[in-house]
Motif scaffolding. Structure first.
Motif, short mmCIF file in Angstrom:
data_model
loop_
_atom_site.label_atom_id
_atom_site.label_comp_id
_atom_site.label_asym_id
_atom_site.label_seq_id
_atom_site.Cartn_x
_atom_site.Cartn_y
_atom_site.Cartn_z
N PRO A 31 -12.64 1.46 104.14
CA PRO A 31 -12.37 0.34 103.23
C PRO A 31 -13.61 -0.52 103.04
N ILE A 32 -13.71 -1.16 101.89
CA ILE A 32 -14.91 -1.93 101.54
C ILE A 32 -14.52 -3.34 101.10
N ILE A 33 -15.20 -4.32 101.70
CA ILE A 33 -15.09 -5.70 101.23
C ILE A 33 -16.43 -6.06 100.58
N MET A 34 -16.38 -6.47 99.32
CA MET A 34 -17.59 -6.86 98.61
C MET A 34 -17.86 -8.35 98.79
N LEU A 35 -19.12 -8.69 99.05
CA LEU A 35 -19.55 -10.08 99.12
C LEU A 35 -20.45 -10.36 97.92
N THR A 36 -20.26 -11.50 97.28
CA THR A 36 -21.12 -11.85 96.15
C THR A 36 -21.10 -13.35 95.93
N ALA A 37 -22.17 -13.84 95.33
CA ALA A 37 -22.22 -15.25 94.97
C ALA A 37 -21.56 -15.47 93.62
N ALA A 38 -21.32 -14.40 92.91
CA ALA A 38 -20.72 -14.50 91.57
C ALA A 38 -19.20 -14.49 91.67
N ASP A 39 -18.57 -15.35 90.86
CA ASP A 39 -17.12 -15.43 90.88
C ASP A 39 -16.53 -15.02 89.53
N ARG A 40 -17.35 -14.34 88.72
CA ARG A 40 -16.88 -13.95 87.40
C ARG A 40 -15.99 -12.73 87.49
N LEU A 41 -14.97 -12.68 86.64
CA LEU A 41 -14.00 -11.60 86.68
C LEU A 41 -14.65 -10.25 86.40
N ASP A 42 -15.62 -10.22 85.45
CA ASP A 42 -16.23 -8.94 85.12
C ASP A 42 -17.06 -8.41 86.28
N ASP A 43 -17.68 -9.32 87.08
CA ASP A 43 -18.41 -8.89 88.26
C ASP A 43 -17.46 -8.25 89.28
N LYS A 44 -16.31 -8.90 89.45
CA LYS A 44 -15.33 -8.35 90.39
C LYS A 44 -14.81 -7.00 89.89
N GLU A 45 -14.60 -6.90 88.59
CA GLU A 45 -14.10 -5.64 88.03
C GLU A 45 -15.09 -4.51 88.31
N THR A 46 -16.39 -4.80 88.13
CA THR A 46 -17.41 -3.78 88.41
C THR A 46 -17.37 -3.37 89.87
N GLY A 47 -17.23 -4.36 90.75
CA GLY A 47 -17.17 -4.06 92.18
C GLY A 47 -15.98 -3.19 92.53
N PHE A 48 -14.83 -3.50 91.98
CA PHE A 48 -13.64 -2.70 92.27
C PHE A 48 -13.79 -1.28 91.71
N GLU A 49 -14.43 -1.16 90.55
CA GLU A 49 -14.66 0.16 89.98
C GLU A 49 -15.59 0.99 90.85
N SER A 50 -16.46 0.31 91.61
CA SER A 50 -17.39 1.02 92.50
C SER A 50 -16.72 1.48 93.79
N GLY A 51 -15.52 0.97 94.05
CA GLY A 51 -14.79 1.40 95.24
C GLY A 51 -14.37 0.30 96.18
N ALA A 52 -14.62 -0.97 95.80
CA ALA A 52 -14.24 -2.08 96.68
C ALA A 52 -12.73 -2.17 96.83
N ASP A 53 -12.29 -2.50 98.04
CA ASP A 53 -10.87 -2.71 98.30
C ASP A 53 -10.51 -4.19 98.30
N ASP A 54 -11.51 -5.02 98.51
CA ASP A 54 -11.29 -6.46 98.55
C ASP A 54 -12.58 -7.17 98.16
N TYR A 55 -12.48 -8.44 97.86
CA TYR A 55 -13.61 -9.20 97.35
C TYR A 55 -13.64 -10.56 98.03
N LEU A 56 -14.84 -11.02 98.39
CA LEU A 56 -14.99 -12.33 99.00
C LEU A 56 -16.21 -13.00 98.38
N THR A 57 -16.01 -14.18 97.82
CA THR A 57 -17.08 -14.89 97.15
C THR A 57 -17.78 -15.86 98.11
N LYS A 58 -19.11 -15.86 98.09
CA LYS A 58 -19.87 -16.79 98.91
C LYS A 58 -19.84 -18.18 98.28
N PRO A 59 -19.84 -19.23 99.10
CA PRO A 59 -19.73 -19.22 100.56
C PRO A 59 -18.28 -18.97 100.99
N PHE A 60 -18.08 -18.45 102.18
CA PHE A 60 -16.74 -18.16 102.64
C PHE A 60 -16.59 -18.60 104.09
#
Length: 226
Positions: A74-103
């Motif tokens: 499983p993969i959790i993506m970390l990013t400073a970006a909170d845009r929906l399209d960024d998250k969509e790209t991450g999920f398409e790459s195989g991410a199972d979850d997303y966490l935006t910095k700071p966390f």
């Protein structure tokens, strides 16, 4: 649980690693994509925490490598970006979850444990063996309904042994699963931890030593054979 943290901000990566260790979660650090791919190729991880913006192959590239490898990590993506399209790209790459910095570290720990439970869906969330009951989510252990207070490392070792369902686990595997890559392979930490865990669980001893091989949890069959 053993986690790979892929993060190019060393202070953040080390803070997360140290915080996870306090939660009995072993963690290795990769500061760039090439190191991440190297560690993934030689070690076994339960979850990968990937910063998307890292030197070398990106977090998305590492995620795609994990998916293509068939490891099922499983993969959790970390990013400073909170845009929906960024998250969509991450999920398409195989991410199972997303966490935006700071966390908050606590949120990461909760997400890691939730992913680990889903990953091990074939294994009941509460594991029972030879009179032992281990609840990984509540971090509780009972022996014959008696609560047993364990240190974080003792709990991590017992979790690996119970997951083996009576099978033998080598000292090397315990070192890999309950510690991390910084553990000295020549250390006697495994022997000491197993010995103290055995005493905490009480008599009759449940953790059996298989000379020259490793350790396992004794079962009713052992008592009959004995």
């Amino acid at each position: 649980m053993r986690v790979l943290i892929v993060e190019d901000e060393p202070y953040l990566a080390e803070a997360v690693r140290d915080g996870l260790r306090l939660e009995a979660i072993a963690a290795d650090i990769a500061g760039d994509g090439d190191t991440a791919l190297e560690l993934l190729s030689v070690n076994s991880y339960d979850i990968a925490v990937l910063d998307r913006d890292i030197p070398g192959p990106s977090g998305d590239d590492v995620a795609r490598w994990i998916v293509a490898s068939g490891a099922g990590i499983p993969i959790i993506m970390l990013t400073a970006a909170d845009r929906l399209d960024d998250k969509e790209t991450g999920f398409e790459s195989g991410a199972d979850d997303y966490l935006t910095k700071p966390f908050e570290l606590r949120e990461l720990v909760l997400r890691l444990r939730a992913l680990d439970r889903r990953r091990a869906h074939a294994r009941p969330p509460v594991q029972e063996l030879a009179g032992l009951r281990l609840d990984a989510f509540r971090r509780e252990v009972y022996r014959d309904d008696r609560y047993v207070a364990l240190t974080r490392k003792q709990f991590a070792v017992l979790e690996v042994l119970i997951s083996a369902a009576g099978g033998v686990v080598s000292a090397e595997e315990l070192l890999e699963r309950a510690w991390d890559e910084n553990a000295d392979p020549f250390t006697n930490a495994v022997r000491i931890t197993v010995s103290s865990l055995r005493k905490r669980l009480g008599e009759p001893w449940l953790i059996l030593t298989v000379p020259g091989v490793g350790y396992r949890i004794g079962t009713e069959a052992d008592a009959v054979d004995g």
